[in-house]
Motif scaffolding. Structure first.
Motif, PDB file in Angstrom:
ATOM      1  N   THR A  27       0.672  -1.335  -0.036  1.00 32.30           N
ATOM      2  CA  THR A  27      -0.235  -0.067  -0.216  1.00 32.30           C
ATOM      3  C   THR A  27       0.966   1.316   0.007  1.00 32.30           C
ATOM      4  OG1 THR A  27      -1.733  -1.100   1.158  1.00 32.30           O
ATOM      5  CG2 THR A  27      -1.533   1.294   1.232  1.00 32.30           C
ATOM      6  N   VAL A  28       0.647   2.168  -0.779  1.00 30.20           N
ATOM      7  CA  VAL A  28       1.191   3.491  -0.774  1.00 30.20           C
ATOM      8  C   VAL A  28       0.225   4.684  -0.652  1.00 30.20           C
ATOM      9  CG1 VAL A  28       2.548   5.141  -2.163  1.00 30.20           C
ATOM     10  CG2 VAL A  28       2.799   2.548  -2.831  1.00 30.20           C
ATOM     11  N   GLN A  29       0.432   5.264   0.509  1.00 29.83           N
ATOM     12  CA  GLN A  29      -0.308   6.394   0.961  1.00 29.83           C
ATOM     13  C   GLN A  29       0.155   7.621   0.548  1.00 29.83           C
ATOM     14  OE1 GLN A  29      -3.604   6.907   2.821  1.00 29.83           O
ATOM     15  NE2 GLN A  29      -2.706   5.501   4.513  1.00 29.83           N
ATOM     16  N   CYS A  30      -1.009   8.251  -0.272  1.00 32.48           N
ATOM     17  CA  CYS A  30      -0.521   9.619  -0.793  1.00 32.48           C
ATOM     18  C   CYS A  30      -2.006  10.552  -0.554  1.00 32.48           C
ATOM     19  CB  CYS A  30      -0.457   9.492  -2.525  1.00 32.48           C
ATOM     20  SG  CYS A  30       0.863   8.362  -2.829  1.00 32.48           S
ATOM     21  N   THR A  31      -2.302  10.372   0.965  1.00 30.22           N
ATOM     22  CA  THR A  31      -3.512  11.177   0.759  1.00 30.22           C
ATOM     23  C   THR A  31      -3.452  12.696   1.161  1.00 30.22           C
ATOM     24  OG1 THR A  31      -3.555  10.214   3.041  1.00 30.22           O
ATOM     25  CG2 THR A  31      -5.019   9.234   1.188  1.00 30.22           C
TER      26      THR A  31
ATOM     27  N   THR B 148       3.353  -0.819   3.994  1.00 27.34           N
ATOM     28  CA  THR B 148       2.865   0.357   3.695  1.00 27.34           C
ATOM     29  C   THR B 148       4.000   1.450   3.476  1.00 27.34           C
ATOM     30  OG1 THR B 148       0.933  -0.180   4.764  1.00 27.34           O
ATOM     31  CG2 THR B 148       1.164   2.204   4.189  1.00 27.34           C
ATOM     32  N   THR B 149       3.865   2.408   2.446  1.00 27.35           N
ATOM     33  CA  THR B 149       4.957   3.415   2.246  1.00 27.35           C
ATOM     34  C   THR B 149       3.868   4.679   2.054  1.00 27.35           C
ATOM     35  OG1 THR B 149       6.458   2.015   1.253  1.00 27.35           O
ATOM     36  CG2 THR B 149       6.703   4.245   0.746  1.00 27.35           C
ATOM     37  N   SER B 150       4.460   5.978   2.605  1.00 28.27           N
ATOM     38  CA  SER B 150       3.674   7.085   2.560  1.00 28.27           C
ATOM     39  C   SER B 150       4.560   8.118   1.826  1.00 28.27           C
ATOM     40  CB  SER B 150       3.075   7.620   3.633  1.00 28.27           C
ATOM     41  OG  SER B 150       4.416   7.627   4.665  1.00 28.27           O
ATOM     42  N   ILE B 151       3.947   8.859   0.925  1.00 27.92           N
ATOM     43  CA  ILE B 151       4.531  10.225   0.498  1.00 27.92           C
ATOM     44  C   ILE B 151       3.803  11.348   1.122  1.00 27.92           C
ATOM     45  CG2 ILE B 151       4.951  11.329  -1.395  1.00 27.92           C
ATOM     46  CD1 ILE B 151       5.354   8.936  -3.267  1.00 27.92           C
ATOM     47  N   ASN B 152       4.482  12.232   1.622  1.00 29.71           N
ATOM     48  CA  ASN B 152       3.833  13.363   2.060  1.00 29.71           C
ATOM     49  C   ASN B 152       4.498  14.756   2.286  1.00 29.71           C
ATOM     50  OD1 ASN B 152       1.615  14.813   2.915  1.00 29.71           O
ATOM     51  ND2 ASN B 152       0.779  13.065   4.086  1.00 29.71           N
ATOM     52  N   GLY B 153       4.372  15.748   2.492  1.00 27.57           N
ATOM     53  CA  GLY B 153       5.043  16.947   2.728  1.00 27.57           C
ATOM     54  C   GLY B 153       5.511  17.541   1.431  1.00 27.57           C
ATOM     55  N   LEU B 154       4.684  17.245   0.419  1.00 31.11           N
ATOM     56  CA  LEU B 154       5.246  18.122  -0.808  1.00 31.11           C
ATOM     57  C   LEU B 154       5.235  19.559  -0.478  1.00 31.11           C
ATOM     58  CD1 LEU B 154       3.789  15.677  -3.432  1.00 31.11           C
ATOM     59  CD2 LEU B 154       6.091  15.693  -2.532  1.00 31.11           C
ATOM     60  N   TYR B 155       4.321  20.158   0.401  1.00 32.06           N
ATOM     61  CA  TYR B 155       4.299  21.371   0.584  1.00 32.06           C
ATOM     62  C   TYR B 155       4.092  22.402  -0.584  1.00 32.06           C
ATOM     63  CZ  TYR B 155       6.183  26.068   2.509  1.00 32.06           C
ATOM     64  OH  TYR B 155       6.296  27.332   2.704  1.00 32.06           O
ATOM     65  N   ARG B 156       4.768  23.188  -1.222  1.00 30.16           N
ATOM     66  CA  ARG B 156       4.256  23.917  -2.460  1.00 30.16           C
ATOM     67  C   ARG B 156       5.064  23.450  -3.591  1.00 30.16           C
ATOM     68  NH1 ARG B 156       7.788  28.491  -3.298  1.00 30.16           N
ATOM     69  NH2 ARG B 156       5.701  29.793  -4.099  1.00 30.16           N
ATOM     70  N   HIS B 157       5.598  22.274  -3.568  1.00 28.38           N
ATOM     71  CA  HIS B 157       6.385  21.646  -4.765  1.00 28.38           C
ATOM     72  C   HIS B 157       5.594  20.570  -5.331  1.00 28.38           C
ATOM     73  CE1 HIS B 157       9.291  23.752  -1.949  1.00 28.38           C
ATOM     74  NE2 HIS B 157       9.076  24.459  -2.905  1.00 28.38           N
ATOM     75  N   GLY B 158       4.407  20.309  -5.223  1.00 30.73           N
ATOM     76  CA  GLY B 158       3.637  19.186  -5.721  1.00 30.73           C
ATOM     77  C   GLY B 158       4.059  18.767  -7.000  1.00 30.73           C
ATOM     78  N   PHE B 159       3.994  19.559  -7.876  1.00 31.61           N
ATOM     79  CA  PHE B 159       4.085  18.596  -9.337  1.00 31.61           C
ATOM     80  C   PHE B 159       5.697  18.818  -9.741  1.00 31.61           C
ATOM     81  CE2 PHE B 159      -0.457  19.726  -9.701  1.00 31.61           C
ATOM     82  CZ  PHE B 159      -0.737  18.780 -10.572  1.00 31.61           C
TER      83      PHE B 159
END
Length: 321
Positions: A172-176, A288-299
């Motif tokens: 599972t990859v958490q990208c919420t 489970t792996t999570s990606i988060n904290g992209l702040y104002r640099h999403g794309f």
């Protein structure tokens, strides 16, 4: 490898694309797919790693330099590689110099150079910084286009968490994105406007240096321009405030008086997920792996983070064979 990706914003779709392109079977879970309330929907879409160095760490540049190529490979024709123009009114000339001192990858532009780059801004600014190697895209077109491409490639889009929970995924990859339940994270409110006017044309994002926060104007289709964005330490998702509206409109008007007659097509607010250091994280807990904290640099940073996750997941598959 059968992978569940939670979240259909820029991070989730980027991960789904990277995994699918490497042969994984992917399901994307989002109770509200295509939601116009997600922070990704209100993004500027600037792929500007060198400009971001003015307020971000060097790692943001290193992670972001390949973003334009990744997006163009994922969705050919989606990226406009016209660079970024950074300007300042005469009274803020020192702010422009400070911006340049913290960045790289630019050339100084005088009035003639500005006239060549953006004819409609001729005579309005004495000097600026031109970051030729930067690019931009339209986030909304990219989110819609990437979701459609994934669906055509066989990615399943699920809206029911209970059904997904019983499907027996390998990973599972958490990208919420932002969650008040995560005490290590904070929400940063970003407000934006979309204006429409046929009285001015721009070929690239234009940033106007500001003592408090960077303001940018990004050209989009049908004579529209995205104007953003505030950075307010708040996770309130309420409407755009009067103060922010005035600041954003004043910035647009300072760039060119034609914006004074523009239509306000839309206002919007997105809550950006940020850790204390404003840097993204890939965290693994079991399967489970999570990606988060992209702040104002999403794309800008999502491609690099997606590649990190794909390496982690698929290397695990190889190791367990």
């Amino acid at each position: 490898m059968n992978v569940l990706v939670k979240g259909a914003g820029v991070a989730g779709l980027s991960v789904a694309h990277e995994l699918t392109s490497r042969g994984a079977r992917v399901t994307v879970l989002d109770p509200q797919p295509g939601s116009h309330a997600a922070a990704s929907w209100f993004a500027g879409g600037m792929l500007a790693p060198y400009c971001e160095r003015a307020s971000a760490e060097q790692i943001v540049v290193e992670l972001g330099v390949g973003a334009a190529d990744w997006w163009e490979a994922a969705l050919p024709g989606s990226v406009r590689c016209n660079g970024t123009l950074v300007l300042a009114p005469v009274r803020d000339a020192r702010e422009l110099e400070r911006f340049g001192s913290r960045t790289s990858g630019f050339e100084w532009a005088d009035d003639d150079a500005i006239r060549t780059l953006e004819p409609d801004l001729a005579g309005r600014f004495r000097k600026g910084l031109f970051f030729e190697g930067e690019a931009h895209l339209d986030p909304r077109h990219v989110l819609i286009g990437l979701a459609a491409k994934l669906a055509e490639a066989g990615v399943a889009f699920e809206t029911d968490p209970l059904r997904a929970a019983t499907a027996g995924f390998d990973w599972t990859v958490q990208c919420t994105g932002y969650s008040r339940e995560d005490q290590t994270m904070r929400g940063v409110r970003g407000e934006m406007l979309i204006l429409r006017t046929s009285d001015i044309s721009l070929s690239r994002p234009v940033r106007l240096v500001h003592p408090r926060f960077p303001i940018y104007v990004v050209p989009r289709a049908d004579h529209t321009f995205m104007v953003g964005a505030t950075m307010i330490e708040s996770d309130s998702a309420g409407p755009v405030t009067v103060r922010s509206m005035m600041e954003l409109l004043n910035a647009a008007y300072s760039l060119h008086p034609a914006f004074g007659e523009a239509e306000i097509v839309e206002t919007g607010v997105g809550i950006r997920p940020a850790y204390p250091d404003n840097l993204p994280r890939v965290v693994r807990e079991g399967k489970t792996t999570s990606i988060n904290g992209l702040y104002r640099h999403g794309f800008l940073l999502a491609p690099a983070m997606a590649m990190q996750v794909a390496d982690m997941v698929l290397n695990e598959r190889t190791a367990t064979r």
